[in-house]
Motif scaffolding. Structure first.
Motif, PDB file in Angstrom:
ATOM      1  N   GLN A  79     -52.686  24.965  86.716  1.00  0.00           N
ATOM      2  CA  GLN A  79     -51.701  25.945  86.194  1.00  0.00           C
ATOM      3  C   GLN A  79     -52.349  26.949  85.223  1.00  0.00           C
ATOM      4  O   GLN A  79     -51.936  27.083  84.073  1.00  0.00           O
ATOM      5  N   PRO A  80     -53.401  27.637  85.692  1.00  0.00           N
ATOM      6  CA  PRO A  80     -54.108  28.536  84.772  1.00  0.00           C
ATOM      7  C   PRO A  80     -53.300  29.782  84.428  1.00  0.00           C
ATOM      8  O   PRO A  80     -52.399  30.179  85.165  1.00  0.00           O
ATOM      9  N   ASP A  81     -53.637  30.389  83.281  1.00  0.00           N
ATOM     10  CA  ASP A  81     -53.101  31.704  82.926  1.00  0.00           C
ATOM     11  C   ASP A  81     -54.029  32.781  83.454  1.00  0.00           C
ATOM     12  O   ASP A  81     -53.666  33.948  83.524  1.00  0.00           O
ATOM     13  N   GLU A  82     -55.256  32.372  83.753  1.00  0.00           N
ATOM     14  CA  GLU A  82     -56.258  33.347  84.154  1.00  0.00           C
ATOM     15  C   GLU A  82     -57.280  32.672  85.076  1.00  0.00           C
ATOM     16  O   GLU A  82     -57.679  31.539  84.829  1.00  0.00           O
ATOM     17  N   VAL A  83     -57.660  33.369  86.150  1.00  0.00           N
ATOM     18  CA  VAL A  83     -58.746  32.880  86.992  1.00  0.00           C
ATOM     19  C   VAL A  83     -59.801  33.981  87.021  1.00  0.00           C
ATOM     20  O   VAL A  83     -59.517  35.125  87.377  1.00  0.00           O
ATOM     21  N   LEU A  84     -60.997  33.618  86.595  1.00  0.00           N
ATOM     22  CA  LEU A  84     -62.057  34.600  86.462  1.00  0.00           C
ATOM     23  C   LEU A  84     -63.221  34.212  87.378  1.00  0.00           C
ATOM     24  O   LEU A  84     -63.678  33.073  87.352  1.00  0.00           O
ATOM     25  N   TYR A  85     -63.670  35.167  88.190  1.00  0.00           N
ATOM     26  CA  TYR A  85     -64.743  34.913  89.152  1.00  0.00           C
ATOM     27  C   TYR A  85     -65.993  35.677  88.753  1.00  0.00           C
ATOM     28  O   TYR A  85     -65.918  36.860  88.437  1.00  0.00           O
TER      29      TYR A  85
END
Ligand code: ARG
Length: 585
Positions: free
Chosen positions: A340-346
């Motif tokens: 349940q992330p607030d942000e997904v960074l690649y």
């Protein structure tokens, strides 16, 4: 703690109001004439425009309100209407002493901590790690540490490439070499051997051989495709073989990343996303956004505001195969469910920007990710050789990560052995620490999106804007602290009497500003720029001040407290960059 510059701005804004002007104009900046003052405020200029009065007159009226103010030792209004500010040594001392005892040096944590999934590393199983994966690991590790410093929950996922054609190629190559193995016998029902039929070095030879063969031998290429298909549709023997490949490669990857001091929280990969593909496709279809195009299933992701063409995101090819984008969409479903992330960074090479744009748009359209969740691709530039082309070995091959680290370590070992400061037992570990600093600082001191040139001699130099220079500064401070017999007393910090002491304190107050920029912009380079300045101020102070020979014990204790805080700040910053300092070098 309130930022030092905000503290000053607040006081100057108040003076603006007292002078009958708009408070917001009292914003203070670092002086661009450090020879004249430490901070400046240019607010009288816009105030003058509004009031139709001369700016100098207004600056003077504000300066008057600040006379006798404890925060400043000097306030001057100068032409055409600048306010030049010099802070009082005792206010500065109190602020810096406060930093020394506050948690995280008084840097304010994130008010609303977030859960962030950080997708970095991204190695491809069974293919050796090369320098292309290096930047993802180095930048990602630093961003992870920075985000955590601010109190966020970060889940670092290595996201291995462990499911594509490379697996089929390896399996087919092993099949050709050892057709007698039980993995290839469809009638076999027993247990498969616990030991893999190859070692890591064999595996690393098998893949390039198979890959080269597939380019010239059509029949082999077709069989490798079949093998991939059989693996992906659950063939028992092929699955067992895949597990061997996975175990052997991840052991090797773990060793490599440990050497780099890069640590992932979860070791998931493309294979783990496979169970999520069918439900993901169902969701997308139910939304009515999937269309057929030449037998393939695609999502149109072009938007009206686009100035260039954004091709549709392909979910399933006409032969039924799924792609990189399919896996990334399914992985998003898995991440939403598990974290349940607030942000997904690649973190990948910037050449993958279009891929992520398509994936993000398709995920939004399909409702796989709620609106409030931030999806971000941080694309970075290439590490080039001195010829300006992507970094290669001297023979022109792909530089393997292990070898690159080995070469830097050899170079540094030679250097410190010549210097003869480090004892024989310490040489190896020290060389490793310096090599890491050279490599990581060399990378991180650039803006991530920029390409840069890997230059061993420059990166490993003990002077200049380098990692080893920062380590050298820390080591010097440590050596003074070792020679000081009493305990370091933080409250012993004294108001600065010299320019060097004051500059060092002023540099310390800027920690929070730099970390904040590094955090909000995902820019570890802001930390590098900061510690380069701080190290410069520390070295000047060290040169100009008799620390161990100081006869006045109170003054001496003050110097020591200042040096100790500087060391702690530097060590915290390099930890955020992903490296650490030796005791001697
Ligand atoms: N394995 C990929 C490569 O070598 C990088 C994976 C990046 N992460 C992702 N979710 N696509 O290019």
């Amino acid at each position: 703690m309130e930022k030092f510059i905000d503290l000053i701005s607040r006081r100057v804004s108040q003076a603006f109001e007292e002078a009958g002007l708009e408070g917001s104009l009292g914003k203070v900046t670092l002086s661009n004439r450090p020879d004249l003052c430490e901070y400046q405020c240019n607010g009288a200029m816009p105030a003058a425009k509004k009031a139709h009065r001369p700016p100098l007159e207004l600056a003077e009226s504000v300066a008057e309100k600040l006379q006798g103010e404890a925060m400043f030792s000097k306030v001057e209004a100068v032409k055409p209407g600048f306010l030049n500010l010099t802070v009082s040594p005792s206010v500065l001392r109190d602020y810096v002493a406060g930093m020394a005892t506050a948690p995280s040096f008084g840097v304010e944590p994130e008010a609303a901590p977030k859960t962030i999934v950080l997708d970095y590393g991204g190695p491809n199983v069974a293919k050796p790690l090369h320098v292309g994966h290096l930047r993802s690991a180095i930048i990602g590790e630093s961003i992870k540490r920075i985000d955590r410093f601010f109190g966020n929950k970060v889940i670092g996922d290595i996201h291995m490439g462990d499911w594509g054609l490379q697996m089929g190629l390896i399996i087919e190559e092993v099949h050709e070499r050892h057709p007698e193995l039980p993995y290839f016998d469809p009638t076999y029902t027993g247990e498969y051997p616990a030991e893999a039929p190859f070692t890591i070095s064999e595996l690393e030879e098998i893949y390039p051989t198979a890959s080269a063969k597939s380019k010239v031998d059509e029949d082999f290429a077709r069989r490798a495709h079949d093998a991939t298909y059989r693996l992906q549709t659950g063939d028992r023997g092929y699955r067992a073989m895949w597990k061997h490949i996975m175990r052997i490669s991840t052991e090797d990857l773990r060793k490599n990343y440990d050497n780099l001091d890069v640590h992932f929280d979860v070791w998931l990969g493309e294979s783990d996303a496979q169970p999520y593909i069918p439900p993901m496709l169902e969701t997308m279809k139910a939304k009515g956004i999937v269309t057929e195009s030449e037998g393939a299933l695609v999502v149109d992701v072009q938007e009206e505001s686009d100035t260039k063409e954004v091709p549709p995101c392909i979910l399933v090819k006409s032969d039924g195969a799924t792609l990189y984008a399919t896996t990334d969409l399914a992985t998003l479903v898995q991440r939403m469910k598990d974290f349940q992330p607030d942000e997904v960074l690649y973190l990948t090479d910037k050449r993958q920007a279009l891929h992520f744009e398509q994936v993000f748009r398709a995920a939004r359209k399909g409702g796989l990710v709620p609106e409030h969740v931030v999806l971000k691709h941080l694309g970075f530039g290439t590490m080039n050789g001195k010829d300006g082309k992507p970094f290669k070995t001297r023979e022109g091959g792909v530089m393997r990560l292990e070898r690159l680290i080995g070469e830097i370590t050899d170079y540094v070992r030679q250097k410190i052995t010549e210097n003869q400061v480090v004892s024989a037992e310490e040489v190896e570990n020290t060389a490793r620490l310096i090599a890491m600093a050279a490599l990581k600082y060399g990378d991180l001191s650039n803006q991530p999106t920029k390409d840069y040139v890997f230059d061993l001699e420059r990166f490993a130099a003990f002077e200049g804007n380098t990692g080893p220079y920062i380590l050298y500064t820390i080591v010097r401070i440590k050596s003074i602290l070792h020679k000081y017999s009493a305990a370091v007393a933080l409250e012993a910090m004294q108001p600065a009497e010299t320019k060097e002491a004051k500059d060092l304190m002023l540099a310390l107050t800027r920690l929070s500003d730099s970390l904040q920029v590094a955090y909000t912009d995902n820019a570890p380079n802001a930390i590098c720029a900061y510690i380069y300045d701080l190290a410069g101020a520390a070295n000047k102070f060290y040169h100009e001040t008799r620390i161990l020979a100081e006869p006045d014990p109170a003054k001496q204790a003050g110097y020591v407290a200042l040096m100790d805080l500087t060391r702690r700040v530097l060590e915290t910053c390099i930890d955020l960059l992903g490296f650490s300092a030796p005791e001697r070098m």
